[in-house]
Design an enzyme around this catalytic site. Sequence first.
Site, short mmCIF file in Angstrom:
data_model
loop_
_atom_site.label_atom_id
_atom_site.label_comp_id
_atom_site.label_asym_id
_atom_site.label_seq_id
_atom_site.Cartn_x
_atom_site.Cartn_y
_atom_site.Cartn_z
N GLU A 160 10.76 5.46 -4.43
CA GLU A 160 10.40 5.35 -3.04
C GLU A 160 11.29 5.29 -1.83
O GLU A 160 12.49 4.91 -2.11
CB GLU A 160 10.29 3.61 -3.12
CG GLU A 160 8.73 3.29 -3.94
CD GLU A 160 7.61 3.12 -3.30
OE1 GLU A 160 7.33 3.84 -2.04
OE2 GLU A 160 6.51 2.61 -3.58
N TYR A 189 0.84 -1.28 0.04
CA TYR A 189 -0.11 0.09 -0.05
C TYR A 189 1.03 1.05 0.05
O TYR A 189 0.52 2.24 0.65
CB TYR A 189 -0.71 -0.10 1.13
CG TYR A 189 -1.71 -1.12 1.59
CD1 TYR A 189 -2.06 -1.92 0.51
CD2 TYR A 189 -2.02 -1.62 2.66
CE1 TYR A 189 -2.91 -3.13 0.80
CE2 TYR A 189 -2.61 -2.69 3.16
CZ TYR A 189 -3.12 -3.55 1.98
OH TYR A 189 -3.84 -4.65 2.08
N HIS A 190 2.01 1.26 -0.73
CA HIS A 190 2.86 2.47 -0.91
C HIS A 190 2.91 2.91 -2.26
O HIS A 190 4.19 3.04 -2.74
CB HIS A 190 4.12 2.02 -0.35
CG HIS A 190 4.01 1.73 1.24
ND1 HIS A 190 5.40 0.95 1.70
CD2 HIS A 190 3.28 1.85 2.14
CE1 HIS A 190 5.02 0.72 2.88
NE2 HIS A 190 3.75 1.07 3.21
N PRO A 191 2.01 3.34 -2.91
CA PRO A 191 2.08 3.68 -4.37
C PRO A 191 2.60 5.23 -4.09
O PRO A 191 2.16 6.23 -3.44
CB PRO A 191 0.76 3.82 -4.85
CG PRO A 191 -0.18 3.74 -3.87
CD PRO A 191 0.60 2.86 -2.64
#
Length: 561
Positions: free
Chosen positions: A507, A468-470
């Site tokens: 990221e 859940y880290h777009p």
Amino acid sequence: MASTGFDYVVVGAGSAGCVLAARLSAAGARVLLLEAGPWDRGWKIEMPAALTYNLMSDRVNWAYRTEPQRHLDGRRLYWPRGRVIGGSSALNAMVYIRGHPLDYDRWAFAEGATGWSYAEVLPYFRRAETRSCGGDAWRGDSGPLKVWAAEGRSPLYEAFIAAGVAAGYGVTADMNGFRQEGFGRMDMTVDSGRRCSAARAYLHPALRRRNLTVVTRALVTRVRIADGRAVGVDYVENHTPKTVRAEAEVILAGGAINSPQLLMLSGIGPADHLRAHGIQVVADLPGVGRNLQDHLEVYVQHACREPVSLMPAMRFPQMLAVGLQWLLARSGPGASSHLEAGAFIRSAAGVRHPDIQYHFLPALVEDHGRSAARFHAFQAHVGPMRPASRGWLSLRSPDPRAHPLIEPNLLAEERDRRELRRCVELTREIFAQAPFDRFRGPEINPGPEVRTAAEIDAWVRRKVDSAYHPCGTCRIGADADAVVDPQCRVRGIEGLRVVDASIMPSEPSGNLNAPVIMIAEKASDLILGRPPLPAVKVPVWEDPHWRDRQREGEPRAEPDR
């Protein structure tokens, strides 16, 4: 458009939007905050242990799905994103991880994000937080966001950290401080047993200000552009179309999916793609929607031989007792998301800073929390931190209500596949250490039948999922494909900024909520024209022999192959 009395219109009341609304209104600016979802009310949001209810609820969740992933056996992954006041900080697992200092130096010195080095962003991390055990050169002690240093009382947490040491890894006292690398306790955005979302930390205390207006259930459909300048937005509130003017700026804070979608709906994006959907091109920015990244993770799971997991608290009737204790005293198992221990390690010699992250859970959870635990077990959520694969996001339709096409192109690069295989191998080695001997039952996943590299790869394709880290879809930078400049201003359009995870060039090595809050803290000074907080240089630990070794010591047990 006639003046409506707002200097700034902020689109999206998620982690970034709540920070911006609070900081800009505190400076005296007239702010309108528009949110497509409802207010953040109810125990399901406040109770940390209830997070899976929100992850699966389309009442507070966009509930996106990716396109079928070619390298994941054609699976469509579920991507929950917050559609509620507080955004994803109202749904997430509350893990507070900033990322590694070298991530921000990479942004600033290699990826065009001038002014965003670690020394320059650290003061904003500190300004944001109050850590439960006090501040220091790395940590804040007077910010709005309450950060709890988890206590991790389960013997399984202790076994996980001890097993890491037995396998030759170090211990860190603070993953957000001097040393990220190693095994240790996690920080969580929990305050006195309640979720401390960005809404609770920033927005709710600001609501008393008369110069701040918040409108919920307001879907923004277009940014209005006149003579190359953003002058307002169109939105729909309770089925009624409305238009509002921004005297100073429009700020998009919708996140890695909503912000690029809204730019494209407004005529800002790849020209050919916009024309194909009948949208008039305002600015040809080919980078809008590109550079999509996400963290992936797998769950390595074992049955537990002793009755010390969370399984009883996850089943009736004890679940009712847990809920009652939380409602009456904000304590007990309901006051934590239980990801209270974790680790950062390097996958190989020659990797300068950790590229693998662990979240350890003393329970069995599957299918985004929809499957209840059936027996005592424990699991490690493990995944690589800096993916090589890049995807994209595009319009499926010019209808603002239609979800965009999400193609993250996961595991397209061999490096990502190799790193996930390494995650499984290293986790098995850690779970094979002596501190787990009394607890370790049969391996559930991947399972004893999964042994060879090809078998591990096939299992990963079947089981790997989003963390859940777009991010990255409105990338900051100075090149032709960058969408925003280092001041978060959309290239070629005046009076328009993007402030959220979409501007990350790559990221960070960790969860995204803390970095997004930092981004909004720093952006608020940029927007107000204030000088940045003075850069702070602090020492940062790295293994002095990282070029030659994967960990500090030799493992005491061989991997169970």
